[in-house]
Scaffold this active site. Structure first.
Site, short mmCIF file in Angstrom:
data_model
loop_
_atom_site.label_atom_id
_atom_site.label_comp_id
_atom_site.label_asym_id
_atom_site.label_seq_id
_atom_site.Cartn_x
_atom_site.Cartn_y
_atom_site.Cartn_z
N ASN A 1 -10.10 2.91 4.51
CA ASN A 1 -8.76 2.58 5.00
C ASN A 1 -7.71 3.12 4.02
OD1 ASN A 1 -9.71 0.72 3.10
ND2 ASN A 1 -8.74 -1.06 4.04
N ALA A 2 -8.12 3.31 2.77
CA ALA A 2 -7.20 3.86 1.75
C ALA A 2 -7.00 5.36 1.99
CB ALA A 2 -7.80 3.64 0.36
N GLY A 3 -5.83 5.83 1.60
CA GLY A 3 -5.55 7.27 1.60
C GLY A 3 -4.72 7.55 0.36
N HIS A 4 -5.34 8.15 -0.65
CA HIS A 4 -4.67 8.36 -1.94
C HIS A 4 -4.43 9.86 -2.14
CE1 HIS A 4 -6.26 4.28 -3.63
NE2 HIS A 4 -5.58 4.16 -2.52
N THR A 5 -3.18 10.21 -2.38
CA THR A 5 -2.81 11.62 -2.49
C THR A 5 -2.64 12.01 -3.95
OG1 THR A 5 -1.54 11.22 -0.49
CG2 THR A 5 -1.23 13.36 -1.55
N GLY B 1 0.83 -1.21 0.00
CA GLY B 1 0.00 0.00 0.00
C GLY B 1 0.85 1.25 0.00
N ASP B 2 0.20 2.38 -0.27
CA ASP B 2 0.85 3.70 -0.26
C ASP B 2 1.98 3.82 -1.29
OD1 ASP B 2 -0.83 4.40 1.84
OD2 ASP B 2 0.61 3.67 3.34
N LYS C 1 -0.56 5.06 -5.74
CA LYS C 1 -1.64 4.70 -6.68
C LYS C 1 -2.50 5.91 -7.04
CE LYS C 1 -3.07 1.76 -3.68
NZ LYS C 1 -1.97 1.89 -2.70
N ARG D 1 5.46 5.26 8.69
CA ARG D 1 5.52 3.99 7.95
C ARG D 1 6.86 3.31 8.20
NH1 ARG D 1 3.44 7.06 2.69
NH2 ARG D 1 1.23 7.21 3.20
N GLN E 1 -5.01 -0.29 -1.24
CA GLN E 1 -4.08 -1.19 -0.52
C GLN E 1 -3.02 -1.74 -1.49
OE1 GLN E 1 -7.81 -1.79 0.31
NE2 GLN E 1 -7.23 -0.02 1.53
N VAL F 1 9.08 11.28 -10.05
CA VAL F 1 10.24 11.89 -9.39
C VAL F 1 9.80 13.02 -8.46
CG1 VAL F 1 11.91 11.26 -11.17
CG2 VAL F 1 10.58 13.36 -11.45
N GLY F 2 8.55 12.98 -8.07
CA GLY F 2 7.99 13.98 -7.16
C GLY F 2 6.50 13.75 -7.09
P1 GDP Z 1 -1.39 5.58 -2.38
O1 GDP Z 1 -2.13 5.16 -1.18
O2 GDP Z 1 -0.79 4.43 -3.13
O3 GDP Z 1 -2.19 6.47 -3.30
O4 GDP Z 1 -0.17 6.47 -1.87
P2 GDP Z 1 -0.22 7.62 -0.73
O5 GDP Z 1 -0.85 8.83 -1.30
O6 GDP Z 1 -0.78 7.07 0.53
O7 GDP Z 1 1.32 7.83 -0.45
C1 GDP Z 1 2.20 8.25 -1.43
C2 GDP Z 1 2.87 9.54 -0.95
O8 GDP Z 1 4.00 9.79 -1.77
C3 GDP Z 1 1.99 10.76 -1.09
O9 GDP Z 1 2.34 11.71 -0.12
C4 GDP Z 1 2.35 11.28 -2.49
O10 GDP Z 1 2.10 12.67 -2.68
C5 GDP Z 1 3.82 11.00 -2.51
N1 GDP Z 1 4.40 10.72 -3.83
C6 GDP Z 1 3.89 9.99 -4.85
N2 GDP Z 1 4.79 9.86 -5.84
C7 GDP Z 1 5.91 10.53 -5.43
C8 GDP Z 1 7.20 10.72 -6.00
O11 GDP Z 1 7.52 10.26 -7.08
N3 GDP Z 1 8.10 11.45 -5.25
C9 GDP Z 1 7.78 11.98 -4.04
N4 GDP Z 1 8.72 12.67 -3.38
N5 GDP Z 1 6.57 11.80 -3.48
C10 GDP Z 1 5.65 11.07 -4.15
P1 IMO Z 2 -3.77 2.68 0.40
O1 IMO Z 2 -4.91 2.44 -0.56
C1 IMO Z 2 -1.28 1.05 3.57
C2 IMO Z 2 -3.16 -1.87 6.26
C3 IMO Z 2 -3.32 -1.43 7.71
C4 IMO Z 2 -3.18 -2.75 8.40
C5 IMO Z 2 -3.90 -3.72 7.46
C6 IMO Z 2 -5.34 -4.00 7.83
O2 IMO Z 2 -3.65 4.07 0.87
O3 IMO Z 2 -2.50 2.10 -0.13
P2 IMO Z 2 -7.59 -2.57 7.66
O4 IMO Z 2 -7.98 -1.25 8.25
O5 IMO Z 2 -7.65 -2.61 6.17
O6 IMO Z 2 -8.31 -3.73 8.27
O7 IMO Z 2 -6.03 -2.77 8.06
O8 IMO Z 2 -3.87 -3.10 6.19
N1 IMO Z 2 -3.74 -0.95 5.26
C7 IMO Z 2 -3.03 -0.12 4.50
N2 IMO Z 2 -1.69 0.16 4.49
N3 IMO Z 2 -2.08 1.64 2.68
C8 IMO Z 2 -3.41 1.37 2.65
O9 IMO Z 2 -4.24 1.85 1.70
C9 IMO Z 2 -3.94 0.48 3.62
N4 IMO Z 2 -5.18 0.01 3.88
C10 IMO Z 2 -5.03 -0.88 4.89
O10 IMO Z 2 -2.31 -0.53 8.07
O11 IMO Z 2 -1.83 -3.14 8.44
MG MG Z 3 -2.20 5.54 0.87
#
Ligand code: GDP
Ligand code: IMO
Ligand code: MG
Length: 429
Positions: free
Chosen positions: A38-42, A12-13, A16, A310, A225, A419-420
């Site tokens: 549970n997801a957090g997409h930036t 995850g994270d 995406k 993380r 995830q 790259v950012g």
């Molecule tokens: P997701 O859950 O897969 O959508 O990812 P998240 O948003 O939870 O976490 C990714 C983090 O990395 C966020 O703060 C994004 O803004 C940041 N990010 C994504 N791609 C890049 C990159 O290429 N470089 C940097 N420095 N940050 C990035």
């Molecule tokens: P995105 O979409 C990272 C992890 C939780 C925990 C496990 C189970 O932003 O990538 P849950 O609340 O789903 O029952 O938790 O899964 N988890 C994630 N880790 N990114 C996520 O979503 C996650 N969604 C759940 O931290 O370990």
């Molecule tokens: Mg996330």
């Protein structure tokens, strides 16, 4: 036109949200198919940062319709909160732009209370869930006792269902976990208000997506995830309760495999994980601090949903090979390459050593995984900020070599490198 799928290739994270935002420019529909808030997409566009939990990351494009598919578990309060926050920033979240599958299951306060109570009871063995009620909501779904979004269009049935649901879960909350019961009337009143606002958004998502594909429109499935959090293919039991993998996109949207085009795995240039469970290449000490960051930058490694730091480690190609197999990846998007600048030597895990022998695949059980030790190749690093690079050939030679090493090892092309965090901070190949 095909259904293209975006998958998290690690825990995850991976980024995406930002890759979905990028590819949404060529899509007519963006649909979430699994997980919940549970997801957090930036998504970062210039100075604007959007943190999306339930609403698909295509919503920022005003030409894209967004769908929350049947495989998602939806907390209606969170959905409305997110819609209001987006609307206040000028984003169109009308029923034409944002639709919710009638077959999606609803998350209630009883699910959240149960998630918390279960985690408390697990103590040191806690999964480290996001406490959003995800596991209990999918448990009710599998148990055939869930409440589906379709009831948002039927106030009387909804009220009856909520009363029965809260009464049943109160038994468990009070008698097994010894926590306070919920007031069913309060929950029912809140859900009646959510229903009034959300009912116009209800659709049969599979029918809408099928019609769009037959009509020659392009649909992008946005995974939440990651592969290693998949309930079957992840590090069970330290996983989420749904299928974030490519198969989940089909069951979570209601279409079959023949419509699929590209399957893009998103992977960070290193590895992170939030929550408990195994992590073979995990780092501690100075290099961990270096990769995680202090929190001063918005992209530093602190959870988008929970704010938790993380866990971080070197890139693990055993995991990415596993993601390639489970998802039939056709391409990889490699994110956060910029974070690796100015590290003299980069380690990449190319296999595991298990009882003196080399293992190239990810073991399916935790006791075996616990006996595995990463085998590392060491690659030379590169110097200098690469956040302004837009052409592959403009990357430092060692950064190019790092990318090529990964794609050669996996046999999957890396077609996007970021790259950012910004939408334009992308190198396409
Ligand atoms: P997701 O859950 O897969 O959508 O990812 P998240 O948003 O939870 O976490 C990714 C983090 O990395 C966020 O703060 C994004 O803004 C940041 N990010 C994504 N791609 C890049 C990159 O290429 N470089 C940097 N420095 N940050 C990035
Ligand atoms: P995105 O979409 C990272 C992890 C939780 C925990 C496990 C189970 O932003 O990538 P849950 O609340 O789903 O029952 O938790 O899964 N988890 C994630 N880790 N990114 C996520 O979503 C996650 N969604 C759940 O931290 O370990
Ligand atoms: Mg996330």
């Amino acid at each position: 036109m095909p259904l293209n799928i975006i998958i998290g290739a690690q825990w995850g994270d991976e980024g995406k949200g930002r890759i979905t935002d990028l590819l949404a420019a060529q899509a007519d529909i963006v649909a979430r198919y699994s997980g919940g808030d549970n997801a957090g997409h930036t998504v970062t566009i210039g100075e604007d940062v959007f943190k999306l939990h339930l609403i698909p990351s295509g919503i920022i494009h005003d030409t894209v319709a967004c769908i929350i598919g049947n495989g998602v578990v939806v907390n209606p309060q969170v959905m409305l909160h997110e819609m209001d926050a987006l609307a206040a920033r000028g984003v169109n979240v009308s029923p034409a732009c944002l639709q919710l599958s009638r077959q999606a299951h609803l998350i209630t306060p009883a699910h959240i209370a149960l998630d918390k109570a279960k985690e408390m009871q697990r103590g040191a063995e806690a999964i480290g869930t996001t406490l959003r009620g995800i596991g209990p909501a999918y448990t009710d779904k599998a148990n055939r006792t869930g409440i589906r979004a379709e009831l948002l269009a039927d106030p009387e049935e909804l009220a009856d269902a909520i009363h029965a649901h809260v009464a049943a879960h109160n038994q468990v909350l009070t008698k097994i976990y010894g926590v306070e019961p919920l007031d069913a009337a309060v929950v029912a009143a809140a859900f009646a208000a959510y229903a009034q606002r959300l009912a116009p958004h209800l659709v049969d998502s599979g029918v809408v997506i099928d019609a769009a594909l037959r009509d020659g429109r392009s649909v992008l499935a946005e995974g939440a995830q990651g592969t290693l959090l998949d309930i079957d293919h992840g590090t069970y039991p330290f996983v989420t309760s749904s299928a974030p993998t490519a198969g989940g996109a089909l069951t979570g949207l209601g279409v079959g495999p023949k419509v699929v085009g590209d399957i893009v795995g998103v992977a960070k240039a290193f590895t992170t994980r939030v929550g408990s469970g195994p992590f073979p290449t995990e780092l501690e000490g100075e290099m961990a601090l270096r990769l995680r960051g202090t929190g001063a930058n918005p992209w530093d490694e602190y959870g988008t949903t929970t704010g938790r730091p993380r866990r971080v480690g070197w890139l693990d190609l055993v995991i990415l090979r596993h993601a390639r197999r489970v998802n039939s990846l056709t391409a990889l998007a490699l994110t956060k390459l910029d974070i690796l600048s100015d590290i003299p030597e980069l380690k990449v895990c190319v296999g595991y050593e298990l009882d003196g022998a080399r293992l190239d695949h990810f073991p399916s059980d935790l006791p075996t995984l616990a006996r595995c030790h990463p085998i590392y190749d060491t690659l030379p690093g590169w110097e200098g900020d690469i956040m302004d690079v837009r052409e592959f050939t403009q990357l430092p030679a060692n950064a190019q070599a790092y990318v090529n090493f990964i794609s050669d090892q996996l046999g999957v092309p890396i077609s996007i490198i970021s790259v950012g965090p910004g939408r334009e901070q992308t190198v396409l190949r």
